[in-house]
Design an enzyme around this catalytic site. Structure first.
Site, PDB file in Angstrom:
ATOM      1  N   LYS A   1       0.848  -1.204   0.000  1.00 40.56           N
ATOM      2  CA  LYS A   1       0.000   0.000   0.000  1.00 40.56           C
ATOM      3  C   LYS A   1       0.876   1.244   0.000  1.00 40.56           C
ATOM      4  O   LYS A   1       1.906   1.283   0.693  1.00 40.56           O
ATOM      5  CB  LYS A   1      -0.887  -0.039   1.245  1.00 40.56           C
ATOM      6  CG  LYS A   1      -1.969   1.035   1.314  1.00 40.56           C
ATOM      7  CD  LYS A   1      -2.830   0.825   2.560  1.00 40.56           C
ATOM      8  CE  LYS A   1      -3.982   1.810   2.645  1.00 40.56           C
ATOM      9  NZ  LYS A   1      -4.823   1.571   3.842  1.00 40.56           N
TER      10      LYS A   1
ATOM     11  N   SER B   1      -9.749   1.236   2.868  1.00 40.19           N
ATOM     12  CA  SER B   1      -8.933   2.052   1.999  1.00 40.19           C
ATOM     13  C   SER B   1      -7.837   1.293   1.254  1.00 40.19           C
ATOM     14  O   SER B   1      -7.293   1.805   0.284  1.00 40.19           O
ATOM     15  CB  SER B   1      -8.282   3.181   2.807  1.00 40.19           C
ATOM     16  OG  SER B   1      -7.358   2.649   3.744  1.00 40.19           O
TER      17      SER B   1
ATOM     18  N   SER C   1      -9.852  -1.175   7.029  1.00 38.47           N
ATOM     19  CA  SER C   1      -9.245  -0.943   5.712  1.00 38.47           C
ATOM     20  C   SER C   1      -8.493  -2.129   5.128  1.00 38.47           C
ATOM     21  O   SER C   1      -8.091  -2.094   3.969  1.00 38.47           O
ATOM     22  CB  SER C   1      -8.312   0.265   5.756  1.00 38.47           C
ATOM     23  OG  SER C   1      -9.067   1.448   5.741  1.00 38.47           O
TER      24      SER C   1
END
Lengths: 472, 97
Positions: A77, A152, A176
């Site tokens: 990420k 996310s 997330s």
């Protein structure tokens, strides 16, 4: 050629048999990424560097060494720092920001022989539940491209789901990792708060954030956790708790395990096809000898409210550092210093990030601190007490990961509160600091994956892994 | 609790953010919807509850105060939008509010 459903054990076998080198494996994955550009899972792909890393590990293997994660191709990420590589947090604010050091998780993965293949898309500064709030465009759900992958960490989830990486790393502040894992049909683990070092993770809400893995099998999740967990002198909130041999202790024997089903998580809000998928898995566990009991977490209905007060407060403080002085973006032609701060922040942050900074600034402001921030901290204790009570009676808890399957792109983007409520079953784990894993457990009538969540006691990831393994 | 456009302007000033008049209107509305939801917390009596700020047992972390190598200045300034020699450069401070 790697198959779309290849997990690490399969790849490892081929490597050890000499059927494939790591550089040819990495080439295969780079091709997969090329074939899936419409998903927009990556912000940056390390075409050259990934192959360099692969060559280095191939050379190591030729000398007779067998690094524990050789052949583990990982997507990361884009809120986790890698030295001399961009760390954008999917924000205009950090569009040209370069990491000054490797995050502890990156160092641990690379030391174990993993190859980092690229940086994945996300909601800006990890604020969102759909990966629609990105400077670099939306990520699509590989299972159905009209739907969101969740967020996310949507890019990491999509990368694993579509076979663009063996595994991925994400961060979870209120769901997330678990929510996108559920939406894309893969495994996703949020470890106990403090289990994994946050050093090198760009902070959103420091008392909630935790790094964790996405993968296609429970074994892979256990293996990655074993590598990335542990105390780190660079993160004073990382716990000095011994890290068990998660893979060595992985067992499907769950006879006698006590599992709690919280009434508050099985309400009429559940979409029609979610409940039968979850109940089917619960029946399997029962058949394997687990005992299932009904439990109550009475403060569940207050989790979202407490979560948004506390995380926005922490975010408003953490994001104060983006002032146009030190971190890449600065507005041009400012009249003076204050004007430069204000314009850099207003131009550099997206709408949702600004909304949360505003909310956080408000709940911390003079006159409202006690009514909102302190109140929410007290409710956080009530929520944690609920879990402490339940865990004195059961070994783990099972819930749906989300009330529904992946929603359509654009469906919730104009209604912030509605979007916040999609995290209703995941935020509690971050409020209480406990671990949670999302396990794929079936499909709805449209073929979208359903996720089952297992929550456990602090630092008892092993029970979650074993329960998930029994279901695999 | 209801906030007005004036409140929003004040919070924005504290947060060093600015909004156009149109954005302020939309934002005030969204903000009130969110706050109305958060007011739910007031249904709970929390008089005797200690606030919780950290979820795991933490103790102070101390170490020897030793001089160690740090990042070189050029590295640290690498991401600065404006710099001069070994400093971050900012617009003039005098005249600001």
């Amino acid at each position: 050629m790697i198959a779309e459903q290849s997990d690490y054990s399969f790849i490892r076998k081929r490597l050890l048999n000499g059927d494939q080198s790591i550089s040819s494996l990495v080439s295969d994955y780079l091709n997969k990424i090329q074939e899936h550009t419409h998903i927009n899972a990556f912000i940056e792909v390390y075409d050259t560097w990934a192959l360099e890393q692969a060559d280095a590990i191939d050379a190591l293997i030729r000398t007779g060494s067998q690094p524990e994660l050789a052949g583990m191709v990982v997507a990361v990420k884009d809120n986790i720092c890698i030295r001399s590589s961009k760390v954008t947090c999917a924000s205009k604010m950090l569009e040209s920001f370069e990491g000054l050091y490797d995050a502890t998780v990156i160092k641990k993965l690379r030391d174990a022989g993993a190859v980092i293949i690229g940086k994945t898309n996300m909601d800006e500064f990890a604020m969102g539940s759909s990966t629609e709030n990105s400077r670099f465009g939306v990520t699509r759900n590989p299972r159905n491209t009209d739907h969101v992958p969740g967020g996310s960490s949507g890019g990491s989830a999509a990368a694993v789901s579509a076979g663009m990486a063996v595994a991925a790393i994400g961060s979870d502040t209120g769901g997330s990792i678990r929510q996108p894992a559920a939406f894309t049909g893969v495994y996703g683990l949020k470890p106990t708060y403090g289990r994994v070092s946050r050093n090198g993770l760009v902070a959103f809400a420091s008392s909630f954030d935790q790094i964790g893995p996405f993968a296609r099998s429970v074994y892979d999740i256990a293996l990655l956790l074993k590598i990335i967990a542990g105390h780190d002198p660079h993160d004073s909130t990382s716990a000095s708790v011994p890290v068990p041999d998660y893979t060595g202790q992985l067992t499907k024997k769950i006879a006698g395990l006590k599992i709690g089903l919280p009434d508050e998580y099985f309400t009429d809000d559940l979409e029609e096809d979610v409940r039968p998928a979850i109940e089917n898995s619960i029946q399997k566990l029962k058949d394997m000898g687990a005992s299932i009991v009904s439990v109550s977490l009475p403060h569940t209905e207050y989790t979202i409210a407490a979560y948004y007060v506390l995380t926005t407060a922490e975010a408003s403080s953490n994001l104060a550092r983006y002032d146009g002085v030190r971190y890449s973006y600065r507005a041009q032609d400012a009249e003076d210093l204050t004007d430069m701060y204000t314009r850099s922040r207003s131009e550099g942050f997206g709408e949702e990030v600004k909304r949360r900074i505003m909310l956080g600034t408000f709940v911390l402001s003079s006159g409202y601190y006690d009514a909102y921030y302190r109140k929410a901290q007290k409710v956080r204790r009530l929520i944690k007490n609920d879990f402490d009570n339940v865990f004195s009676k059961v070994d783990c808890i099972i819930t749906p990961t989300t009330p529904g399957t992946a929603f359509r792109l654009g469906e919730k983007i104009d209604d912030p509160l509605h979007m916040y409520l999609s995290d209703v079953y995941t935020t509690s784990a971050n409020l209480a600091g406990i671990p949670g894993i999302s396990v794929p457990c079936g499909y709805d009538r449209n073929g979208l994956p359903v996720g089952l969540q297992i929550l456990g006691k602090q630092f008892d990831e092993q029970t979650l892994l074993n329960t998930a393994y029994a279901l695999e | 609790m209801k906030v007005t456009i004036k409140d929003v302007e004040y919070i924005a000033k504290l947060a060093r953010l600015e909004y156009s008049d149109e954005e302020k209107k939309t934002f005030t509305k969204q903000f009130n919807t969110i706050l109305e939801y958060i007011d739910k917390l007031n249904e709970l009596n929390t008089d005797d509850i200690e606030p919780l700020s950290h979820v795991i047992e933490l103790s102070n972390v101390v170490r020897e105060d030793e001089v160690k190598q740090s990042l070189p200045v050029e590295e640290v300034l690498k991401n600065a939008p404006s710099k001069t020699d070994t400093f971050f450069k900012v617009p003039k401070v005098i005249g600001g509010t």
